[in-house]
Design a protein around this motif. Structure first.
Motif, PDB file in Angstrom:
ATOM      1  N   ASP A  44      38.244  33.544  53.834  1.00 20.06           N
ATOM      2  CA  ASP A  44      38.674  32.222  53.359  1.00 20.06           C
ATOM      3  C   ASP A  44      37.598  31.585  52.484  1.00 20.06           C
ATOM      4  O   ASP A  44      37.910  30.950  51.467  1.00 20.06           O
ATOM      5  N   ARG A  45      36.335  31.733  52.878  1.00 20.71           N
ATOM      6  CA  ARG A  45      35.232  31.180  52.092  1.00 20.71           C
ATOM      7  C   ARG A  45      35.155  31.875  50.730  1.00 20.71           C
ATOM      8  O   ARG A  45      34.986  31.232  49.699  1.00 20.71           O
ATOM      9  N   HIS A  48      38.045  30.733  48.556  1.00 19.32           N
ATOM     10  CA  HIS A  48      37.863  29.348  48.108  1.00 19.32           C
ATOM     11  C   HIS A  48      36.903  29.283  46.917  1.00 19.32           C
ATOM     12  O   HIS A  48      37.180  28.589  45.927  1.00 19.32           O
ATOM     13  N   ILE A  49      35.787  30.000  47.009  1.00 21.40           N
ATOM     14  CA  ILE A  49      34.818  30.000  45.904  1.00 21.40           C
ATOM     15  C   ILE A  49      35.441  30.625  44.661  1.00 21.40           C
ATOM     16  O   ILE A  49      35.304  30.106  43.544  1.00 21.40           O
ATOM     17  N   LYS A  50      36.149  31.730  44.845  1.00 21.69           N
ATOM     18  CA  LYS A  50      36.789  32.404  43.713  1.00 21.69           C
ATOM     19  C   LYS A  50      37.803  31.491  43.032  1.00 21.69           C
ATOM     20  O   LYS A  50      37.833  31.382  41.793  1.00 21.69           O
ATOM     21  N   SER A  51      38.631  30.816  43.815  1.00 23.24           N
ATOM     22  CA  SER A  51      39.664  29.949  43.238  1.00 23.24           C
ATOM     23  C   SER A  51      39.081  28.709  42.574  1.00 23.24           C
ATOM     24  O   SER A  51      39.729  28.093  41.720  1.00 23.24           O
ATOM     25  N   TRP A  97      38.386  43.286  55.222  1.00 20.05           N
ATOM     26  CA  TRP A  97      39.297  42.676  54.249  1.00 20.05           C
ATOM     27  C   TRP A  97      38.956  42.987  52.795  1.00 20.05           C
ATOM     28  O   TRP A  97      39.776  42.772  51.902  1.00 20.05           O
ATOM     29  N   TYR A  98      37.769  43.533  52.520  1.00 20.06           N
ATOM     30  CA  TYR A  98      37.357  43.797  51.136  1.00 20.06           C
ATOM     31  C   TYR A  98      37.248  45.308  50.911  1.00 20.06           C
ATOM     32  O   TYR A  98      36.539  46.005  51.642  1.00 20.06           O
ATOM     33  N   ASP A  99      37.944  45.803  49.890  1.00 19.44           N
ATOM     34  CA  ASP A  99      37.881  47.229  49.563  1.00 19.44           C
ATOM     35  C   ASP A  99      37.479  47.465  48.105  1.00 19.44           C
ATOM     36  O   ASP A  99      37.745  48.521  47.536  1.00 19.44           O
TER      37      ASP A  99
END
Length: 232
Positions: A44-45, A48-51, A97-99
């Motif tokens: 989520d963090r 949020h930063i990406k968006s 969650w990251y690939d």
């Protein structure tokens, strides 16, 4: 200062604007300190930063396909490079969650810029010095090519000068890279052995010329050093 309290800092904005103004069109945004998020390695963090940052990048004419966001921890090395396995728990939490790529892999995936040989020669001057009656300029050929005995025009003053000598940068002579003509494929068989690369210095026609992408030192005649300055 880059990103805190849910807001993008002024330094991050400044770096984005400056990089675009300097012609950068491919970007990797390393989102650091996610190991210190609550909870650690929070998706989520990251989202949020990406968006928050992506709209500002798009507003500065970056294309979505040329921007990559990579979560990392500079302190523990997680997702900086594959061989950084010190924080095994951090890797496990991130990979849930990251690939995507590591930071090094993302940087290595940049497409090398096209070298525009067919366009009129353009050289950006970074330094100027006098050598007797001649003037030596240092800089980078950004498009086209330049040869000894060529006549060139200096902008914005419009003066003409003649190229007396050209010396390519040491890195361009010694290192093969997508940005340098340090070596070319050999077109001749080497006594049945595997073809070897042909050094640019072995081609007579290339020994006193430079191509787009080369860092060069060019000696000019017929012009006053006072008429030249870095940036012209």
């Amino acid at each position: 200062e880059g990103f805190s309290n849910g807001r993008m800092g002024g330094q991050t904005r400044e770096h984005i604007v400056l990089s675009r103004g300097l012609g950068v069109n491919q970007l990797v945004v390393a989102i650091n300190k996610l190991d210190a998020a609550e909870p650690p390695w929070s998706k989520d963090r990251f989202d949020h930063i990406k968006s928050t940052i992506l709209p500002f990048l798009l507003a500065n004419n970056f294309k979505p396909k040329q921007v990559r966001f990579v979560p990392v921890s500079g302190l523990t090395g997680v997702n900086v490079a594959k061989d950084c396995q010190e924080d095994k728990e951090g890797w496990k939490a991130l990979k849930s969650w990251y690939d995507g790529p590591t930071l090094i892999e993302a940087l290595d995936s940049f497409n090398p810029p096209k070298r525009e040989f067919e366009k009129p020669m353009r050289l950006i001057v970074t330094d100027v010095s006098s050598e007797g009656k001649n003037v030596t300029v240092r800089g980078r050929v950004v498009q086209g090519f330049i040869r000894a005995s060529d006549n060139v025009m200096v902008f914005p003053v419009g003066d003409e000068a003649r190229v007396v000598r050209i010396e390519r940068g040491k890195a361009a002579r010694e290192e093969a890279s997508p940005y340098s003509f340090a070596s070319l494929p050999s077109t001749k068989p080497n006594n049945g052995e595997e073809n070897k690369s042909l050094d640019v210095e072995d081609i007579p026609e290339m020994q006193n010329c430079a191509l787009a992408g080369d860092t060069v030192e060019v000696t000019l005649s017929g012009i006053d050093a006072m008429r030249l300055s870095p940036g012209c």
